[in-house]
Design an enzyme around this catalytic site. Structure first.
Site, PDB file in Angstrom:
ATOM      1  N   HIS A   1       0.658  -1.131  -0.154  1.00 49.32           N
ATOM      2  CA  HIS A   1       0.000   0.036  -0.057  1.00 49.32           C
ATOM      3  C   HIS A   1       0.853   1.271   0.084  1.00 49.32           C
ATOM      4  CE1 HIS A   1       0.388  -0.836   4.424  1.00 49.32           C
ATOM      5  NE2 HIS A   1       0.829   0.207   4.208  1.00 49.32           N
TER       6      HIS A   1
HETATM    7  P1  TYD Z   1      -1.743  -2.738   7.144  1.00 48.21           P
HETATM    8  O1  TYD Z   1      -1.468  -1.217   7.427  1.00 48.21           O
HETATM    9  O2  TYD Z   1      -2.450  -3.285   5.922  1.00 48.21           O
HETATM   10  O3  TYD Z   1      -0.578  -3.582   7.543  1.00 48.21           O
HETATM   11  P2  TYD Z   1       0.684  -4.015   6.696  1.00 48.21           P
HETATM   12  O4  TYD Z   1       1.369  -2.520   6.508  1.00 48.21           O
HETATM   13  O5  TYD Z   1       1.540  -4.583   7.856  1.00 48.21           O
HETATM   14  O6  TYD Z   1       0.520  -4.769   5.601  1.00 48.21           O
HETATM   15  O7  TYD Z   1      -2.835  -3.075   8.248  1.00 48.21           O
HETATM   16  C1  TYD Z   1      -3.402  -4.380   8.670  1.00 48.21           C
HETATM   17  C2  TYD Z   1      -4.663  -4.127   9.390  1.00 48.21           C
HETATM   18  O8  TYD Z   1      -4.409  -3.721  10.802  1.00 48.21           O
HETATM   19  C3  TYD Z   1      -5.695  -3.388   8.883  1.00 48.21           C
HETATM   20  O9  TYD Z   1      -6.825  -4.209   9.025  1.00 48.21           O
HETATM   21  C4  TYD Z   1      -5.518  -2.132   9.599  1.00 48.21           C
HETATM   22  C5  TYD Z   1      -5.064  -2.561  11.145  1.00 48.21           C
HETATM   23  N1  TYD Z   1      -4.337  -1.464  11.606  1.00 48.21           N
HETATM   24  C6  TYD Z   1      -4.831  -0.742  12.717  1.00 48.21           C
HETATM   25  O10 TYD Z   1      -5.985  -0.932  13.034  1.00 48.21           O
HETATM   26  N2  TYD Z   1      -4.164   0.201  13.123  1.00 48.21           N
HETATM   27  C7  TYD Z   1      -2.829   0.619  12.794  1.00 48.21           C
HETATM   28  O11 TYD Z   1      -2.095   1.380  13.376  1.00 48.21           O
HETATM   29  C8  TYD Z   1      -2.085  -0.336  11.701  1.00 48.21           C
HETATM   30  C9  TYD Z   1      -1.134  -0.040  10.995  1.00 48.21           C
HETATM   31  C10 TYD Z   1      -2.961  -1.177  11.168  1.00 48.21           C
END
Ligand code: TYD
Length: 137
Positions: free
Chosen positions: A52
């Site tokens: 992302h």
């Molecule tokens: P995501 O940002 O996609 O994780 P990564 O960058 O590791 O792939 O987030 C994964 C899940 O966690 C998504 O459902 C959103 C949630 N999340 C939160 O609730 N709070 C946060 O601070 C973060 C970073 C993610």
């Protein structure tokens, strides 16, 4: 904003026979105020994270333990950074697509972020991201 704005930051290190110490101060060592900290851990072998871009969020990514690779893409150029030192942080500016993989066993990836979690700040679709970057020109 481009991948060339994403630089490795050498954080302060206090070496001590009892164990080393590193610290990070908002606006002194990194170019933003820290509002949130999150970390990835227990990452299974072969897993990929990220996938992302953020519209406005600034981040510093640190390998607190172990190592991993971060692939950065600004829609025009790409680069890969290997993180494996607790005293190095990779600054990632807004509008950078990132993928993280090649996690070593026991790796902990800590992220210091400039704002609270907000799903509205994400691009989760690569084509939407690149269209937006190219449309900005
Ligand atoms: P995501 O940002 O996609 O994780 P990564 O960058 O590791 O792939 O987030 C994964 C899940 O966690 C998504 O459902 C959103 C949630 N999340 C939160 O609730 N709070 C946060 O601070 C973060 C970073 C993610």
């Amino acid at each position: 904003m481009s991948i060339f704005d994403c630089q490795m930051i050498d954080l302060p290190r206090i070496s001590d026979p009892r164990g080393n110490l590193t610290f990070v101060e908002s606006d002194r060592h990194i170019p933003f105020d820290i509002k949130r900290v999150y970390y990835l851990y227990d990452v299974p072998g072969g897993a990929e994270r990220g996938g992302h871009a953020h519209k406005a969020l600034h981040q510093l990514i640190i390998a607190m333990s172990g190592s991993f690779d971060i692939h950065l893409d600004d829609g025009n150029s790409r680069k890969t950074v290997h993180l494996n030192r607790s005293y190095n942080g990779l600054y990632v500016c807004p509008m950078i697509w990132r993928e993280i993989d090649n996690f070593s066993s026991g790796a902990v990836c800590m992220v210091l972020a400039s704002d609270y979690y907000d799903e509205e700040d994400y691009f989760r679709d690569y084509n939407t991201f690149t269209n937006c970057v190219r449309g900005d020109k």
